[in-house]
Design an enzyme around this catalytic site. Structure first.
Site, PDB file in Angstrom:
ATOM      1  N   HIS A  38       5.530 -35.210  -0.268  1.00 50.56           N
ATOM      2  CA  HIS A  38       4.184 -34.833   0.648  1.00 50.56           C
ATOM      3  C   HIS A  38       3.809 -36.134  -0.650  1.00 50.56           C
ATOM      4  O   HIS A  38       3.868 -36.689  -1.350  1.00 50.56           O
ATOM      5  CB  HIS A  38       3.579 -33.906   0.488  1.00 50.56           C
ATOM      6  CG  HIS A  38       3.899 -32.892   1.594  1.00 50.56           C
ATOM      7  ND1 HIS A  38       5.041 -32.255   1.843  1.00 50.56           N
ATOM      8  CD2 HIS A  38       3.644 -31.754   2.322  1.00 50.56           C
ATOM      9  CE1 HIS A  38       5.695 -31.610   2.344  1.00 50.56           C
ATOM     10  NE2 HIS A  38       3.923 -31.393   3.045  1.00 50.56           N
ATOM     11  N   HIS A  98       6.459 -26.324   7.318  1.00 48.69           N
ATOM     12  CA  HIS A  98       6.526 -25.330   6.466  1.00 48.69           C
ATOM     13  C   HIS A  98       6.606 -23.693   7.429  1.00 48.69           C
ATOM     14  O   HIS A  98       5.511 -23.413   7.818  1.00 48.69           O
ATOM     15  CB  HIS A  98       5.240 -25.338   5.447  1.00 48.69           C
ATOM     16  CG  HIS A  98       5.045 -26.503   4.644  1.00 48.69           C
ATOM     17  ND1 HIS A  98       5.278 -27.173   4.006  1.00 48.69           N
ATOM     18  CD2 HIS A  98       4.191 -27.485   5.928  1.00 48.69           C
ATOM     19  CE1 HIS A  98       5.128 -27.641   3.245  1.00 48.69           C
ATOM     20  NE2 HIS A  98       4.757 -28.538   4.712  1.00 48.69           N
ATOM     21  N   GLU A 114      -1.314 -37.545   1.448  1.00 49.46           N
ATOM     22  CA  GLU A 114      -1.969 -36.770   2.766  1.00 49.46           C
ATOM     23  C   GLU A 114      -3.725 -37.107   2.275  1.00 49.46           C
ATOM     24  O   GLU A 114      -4.437 -37.695   3.296  1.00 49.46           O
ATOM     25  CB  GLU A 114      -1.468 -35.803   2.332  1.00 49.46           C
ATOM     26  CG  GLU A 114      -2.005 -34.393   3.686  1.00 49.46           C
ATOM     27  CD  GLU A 114      -1.048 -32.902   3.123  1.00 49.46           C
ATOM     28  OE1 GLU A 114      -0.725 -32.492   2.371  1.00 49.46           O
ATOM     29  OE2 GLU A 114      -1.599 -33.010   4.223  1.00 49.46           O
ATOM     30  N   HIS A 133       9.146 -31.340   9.843  1.00 53.82           N
ATOM     31  CA  HIS A 133       7.907 -31.197   8.966  1.00 53.82           C
ATOM     32  C   HIS A 133       7.277 -29.973   9.010  1.00 53.82           C
ATOM     33  O   HIS A 133       6.080 -29.555  10.149  1.00 53.82           O
ATOM     34  CB  HIS A 133       6.921 -32.030   9.045  1.00 53.82           C
ATOM     35  CG  HIS A 133       5.282 -31.717   7.589  1.00 53.82           C
ATOM     36  ND1 HIS A 133       5.282 -32.930   6.900  1.00 53.82           N
ATOM     37  CD2 HIS A 133       5.374 -31.146   7.552  1.00 53.82           C
ATOM     38  CE1 HIS A 133       4.231 -32.802   6.395  1.00 53.82           C
ATOM     39  NE2 HIS A 133       4.501 -31.336   6.751  1.00 53.82           N
ATOM     40  N   ASP A 167       3.811 -29.399  10.763  1.00 56.02           N
ATOM     41  CA  ASP A 167       3.196 -28.477   9.315  1.00 56.02           C
ATOM     42  C   ASP A 167       2.752 -27.570   9.325  1.00 56.02           C
ATOM     43  O   ASP A 167       4.138 -26.172   8.701  1.00 56.02           O
ATOM     44  CB  ASP A 167       2.071 -29.637   8.819  1.00 56.02           C
ATOM     45  CG  ASP A 167       1.224 -29.610   7.757  1.00 56.02           C
ATOM     46  OD1 ASP A 167       2.549 -29.300   6.829  1.00 56.02           O
ATOM     47  OD2 ASP A 167       0.608 -30.089   6.893  1.00 56.02           O
ATOM     48  N   ASP A 168       2.139 -26.772  10.007  1.00 56.64           N
ATOM     49  CA  ASP A 168       1.744 -25.370  10.035  1.00 56.64           C
ATOM     50  C   ASP A 168       1.077 -24.649  10.548  1.00 56.64           C
ATOM     51  O   ASP A 168      -0.408 -24.358  10.789  1.00 56.64           O
ATOM     52  CB  ASP A 168       0.914 -24.561   8.201  1.00 56.64           C
ATOM     53  CG  ASP A 168       1.187 -25.094   7.162  1.00 56.64           C
ATOM     54  OD1 ASP A 168       1.756 -25.055   6.438  1.00 56.64           O
ATOM     55  OD2 ASP A 168       0.734 -26.130   6.128  1.00 56.64           O
TER      56      ASP A 168
HETATM   57  N1  ADE Z   1       1.875 -26.452   2.154  1.00 57.99           N
HETATM   58  C1  ADE Z   1       1.880 -26.334   3.655  1.00 57.99           C
HETATM   59  N2  ADE Z   1       1.254 -27.211   4.133  1.00 57.99           N
HETATM   60  C2  ADE Z   1       0.880 -28.653   3.458  1.00 57.99           C
HETATM   61  C3  ADE Z   1       0.801 -29.815   3.480  1.00 57.99           C
HETATM   62  N3  ADE Z   1      -0.092 -30.217   4.628  1.00 57.99           N
HETATM   63  N4  ADE Z   1       0.283 -30.485   1.526  1.00 57.99           N
HETATM   64  C4  ADE Z   1       0.113 -29.725   1.205  1.00 57.99           C
HETATM   65  N5  ADE Z   1       1.009 -28.730   0.698  1.00 57.99           N
HETATM   66  C5  ADE Z   1       1.484 -27.859   1.628  1.00 57.99           C
HETATM   67 ZN    ZN Z   2       2.914 -30.292   4.545  1.00 62.82          ZN
END
Ligand code: ADE
Ligand code: ZN
Length: 360
Positions: free
Chosen positions: A212, A34, A215, A32, A293-294
């Site tokens: 997703h 991005h 969350e 996971h 994630d990011d």
């Molecule tokens: N796009 C990038 N990171 C995300 C996240 N944590 N939740 C939803 N969309 C995303």
């Molecule tokens: Zn994500």
């Protein structure tokens, strides 16, 4: 192009530095991530400059100060802004190489890469440019490091189902480079059911499916992702905890959850890492994995996610091993590839110094 890494201070007591070394060195998969969320401010500025793009920030420090989020949407607004510097194949290539190099340093052996086609094509960037840059980086890094990767384009759920269907048709022109499809962006108000037809079509093409769910959204969205989209993993999924029947199902069916601890704390899904439910879910026998994630936005790559969770939730060596094993078990790899990685994991564990309890 420079990058900065968050460093955790080395721990005081020897037992805790032992498990931290175990975390740093253990072979793992990342499921996971991005790619656009791995764009570090330094690279964002360098690319903006060479492309003549104006950013609403004047310095890297100013960018980092803007990374104070109150929820998912407050992050997404900045995330889409940040990726607007990406114009050319080389930009997507550089971003992907930087992520894979960092993941390799974190002993990631296999990575499944999310990206957001509509966020680029809607700005007039051709999909060939996006995929071309990512693909050449995958090949270069496979040659340099041996890492395997898979590519998973995601649909932006705040846009219409028609837009997602059109994006899928475009994606299918690159069918042989793509393993599956995902669903991301603003969750609440955009339930999985909105995209049932799109995912029916994707599955008919033999694509794997993730989404997703849970969350910020309710447990019901997790059920919809499973039952209506055919999702094989749930990205995040941490809000399942409010629904004991769903938790039981996730356990029974061993549905992988790709949990992202630092993201959840930065986006206030949990106020504090000590409040995170991943240890409870792990103890219940759900198939939990840890991911970043990011990472450029949330203060750490995969190893930092393991370290932060370990420290706040007192994860033990066996928990770390389970998380790493789950990451390979949950990957879209062949049976042979999984066996190879799991064997490497077993070899690593059997050779890693393990002090008998009484010596600690
Ligand atoms: N796009 C990038 N990171 C995300 C996240 N944590 N939740 C939803 N969309 C995303
Ligand atoms: Zn994500």
């Amino acid at each position: 192009l420079g990058m900065t890494f968050t460093r955790h201070s080395e721990s005081r007591n020897p037992m805790s530095s032992d498990i931290r070394r175990f975390i740093r060195k253990i072979p793992k998969a990342e499921l996971h991530i991005h790619l656009e969320g791995s764009l570090e401010p330094e690279m964002m500025f360098a690319i903006a400059e060479r492309n003549g793009v104006e950013l609403p920030f004047h310095s890297v420090a100013e960018v980092r100060r803007a990374y104070r989020f109150t929820n998912l949407q407050s992050f997404l607004d900045i995330y889409y802004e940040g990726m607007s510097v990406l114009l050319h194949e080389r930009d997507f290539h550089d971003m992907t190489v930087a992520y894979l190099a960092r993941a390799h340093a974190d002993t990631v052996r296999h990575a499944e890469l999310f990206f957001d086609p509509q966020a680029h094509t809607d700005r007039g960037i051709p999909l060939e440019t996006v995929i071309g840059g990512i693909q050449s980086a995958r090949e270069e890094m496979k040659n340099r490091t041996g890492m395997s990767t898979r590519l998973i384009p995601c649909f932006l759920r705040h846009l219409s189902a028609d837009s997602a269907m059109a994006s899928l048709e475009e994606i299918l022109r690159f069918r042989d480079l793509i393993t599956g499809v995902g669903l991301d962006s603003s969750e609440v108000g955009n339930p999985p059911e909105k995209f049932t037809a799109v995912f029916d079509r994707a599955r008919a093409e033999g694509l794997r499916v993730v989404a997703h769910a849970g969350e910020e959204g309710p447990p019901e969205y997790i059920r919809q992702a499973l039952d209506l989209l055919g999702s094989e993993r749930i990205d995040h999924g941490v809000r399942c905890i409010g629904d004991p029947e769903l938790v039981e199902r996730l356990k029974k069916e061993q549905i992988p959850l790709t949990v992202c601890p630092l993201s959840n704390v930065r986006l206030r899904v949990f106020e504090d890492m000590a409040d995170h439910d991943l240890k409870q879910l792990l103890d219940r026998g759900l198939r939990i994995t840890l991911n970043s994630d990011d990472p450029a936005y949330f203060g750490g790559y995969i190893t930092e996610n393991y370290l932060a969770a370990q420290e706040a939730l007192n994860l033990e060596r066996d928990d770390i091993l389970t998380l790493a094993r789950n990451s390979f078990l949950s990957a879209f790899l062949t049976t042979e590839e999984k066996a190879m990685y799991l064997e490497e994991l077993d070899r690593f564990v059997s050779r890693f110094p393990h002090k008998p309890r009484e010596e600690r």
